[in-house]
Motif scaffolding. Structure first.
Motif: not given
Ligand code: FE2
Length: 381
Positions: A171-172, A197, A222, A227, A229, A263, A354, A357-358
């Protein structure tokens, strides 16, 4: 700044982790996380690279672990300076030649030219660049039907994990810096990433009378098309030295990757299964769950599908700021804590589900900070 031409990143293909003890990594990924071991270094590759490597996979998550065979290899050089840690992030790109040209034009620093390999399926093109964070390099790969994982890797026959916890993808990636601005500028100007963010947090906000505390600034960059990140942290004053970010940098002996978030589609089932499989997580206080019903309302989430008693039993965290849009997350204990061995390093995994929510769990930073601080205080006693 004008939008830069996209590098054509498709995804993070994997991470390359340098470890002292490859068998311990095998027990962790295959035995505890139910990853499959899919590739291993051939004898020839081990002789030239002076390291032994294994690839562990679950869903789209790939982790390459390498440990030194004597001196002179990349793993030995990394581990001469650091405990176990992430030494390379591997990106799949649409077109290696274009990515190389754009990176070089914008001031990126290639370590090698594009290398092209062929097998009966097709070609693999790859090159690596240095980065502003310590000894972590970036590798870019274009897969044109190439069947192997990398040249010199031998496929491991089917035995191994079945990914029963449902890991899906990265995811990141979160990294810690003494000062993150060089990384932010480099991500923007060289890689063409954009800011997504930002958050600042200090535990002294919780109790202004505290004589110690831990703070951070965090900025997520990002690559919108892919996507991909990167969350980037730096310590914040007061008590810069006791910031968990600074302590991490001291333990790693430099800037570098702090955690990778994976994730899952159902975190309750995953964490229940992982706990039954003896995986250790960072602890969360009971008070977090006592506050949670109010926090869900005040943050604007309104309601969640999960039973708070179950979240509390499993110590899963909740965050979000939109109506019925939120995320659930939990952090494994860092490797040094999992193994009781400082040489295993301060890196850890996050597991995230998730649900609209991001964000990255800003509201949970305090809970995580407090739980890490408790661990550090216990270790110091
Ligand atoms: Fe994270």
């Amino acid at each position: 700044m004008a939008k830069l031409e996209s590098l054509g990143i498709k995804r993070i293909e994997g991470i390359h982790y340098y470890v002292h003890d490859l068998d311990r990594s095998r027990r962790f990924y295959c035995g505890m996380l139910d990853f499959a071991e899919t590739w291993r270094s051939s004898k020839e590759l081990e002789a030239t690279g002076r390291q032994r490597s294994a690839v562990f996979e679950a869903g789209d998550v790939r982790v390459v672990c390498s440990s030194p065979l004597g001196e002179g290899g990349r793993a030995a050089r990394f581990l001469a300076k650091h405990p176990d840690g992430v030494g390379t992030l591997i990106f799949e790109v649409e077109d290696a030649a274009r990515a190389f040209r754009l990176l070089e034009e914008r001031g990126g620093t290639p370590i090698d030219d594009i290398q092209t390999f062929q097998d009966d399926g097709g070609t693999l093109k790859q090159f690596s660049i240095t980065t502003p964070f310590g000894d972590c390099t970036f590798r870019f790969r274009e897969r044109g039907g190439y069947r192997g994982f990398f040249p010199g890797a031998e496929q491991v026959s089917a035995a191994g994990g079945s990914n029963r916890f449902g890991f899906e993808q990265i995811d990141h990636v979160t990294s810690n810096f003494q000062t993150m601005k060089p990384m932010l500028l480099w991500l923007e100007h060289v890689l063409g990433f954009e800011q997504m963010w930002e958050v600042e947090f200090h535990t002294s906000d919780v109790d202004p009378n505290r004589k110690t505390g831990s703070g951070l600034k965090s900025i997520v960059m990002w690559d919108p098309p892919s996507m991909v990140r990167f969350a980037n942290n730096e310590p914040a004053r007061p008590f810069f030295k006791s910031s968990q970010i600074n302590i991490f940098n001291e333990e790693l002996r430099g800037d570098g990757v702090q955690h990778v978030a994976l994730t899952v589609p159902d975190i309750i089932t995953a964490v229940r299964g992982l706990r039954a499989n003896n995986v250790n997580f960072m602890p969360t206080t009971a008070s977090y769950y006592e506050m949670l019903p109010d926090r869900i309302v005040s943050a604007g989430i309104g309601k969640i599908d999960e039973d708070i008693a179950v979240l509390r039993e499993l110590e899963v965290l909740v965050d979000g700021d939109h109506h019925h849009a939120y995320m659930l997350q939990i952090f494994l204990k860092e490797a040094a804590g999992l193994y009781g061995d400082k040489k295993a390093g301060p890196f850890f995994y996050e597991i995230i589900q998730r649900k609209g929510d991001r964000g990255f769990g800003a509201g949970n930073f305090r809970a995580l900070f407090e739980s890490i601080e408790r661990e550090q205080q216990k270790a110091a006693r």
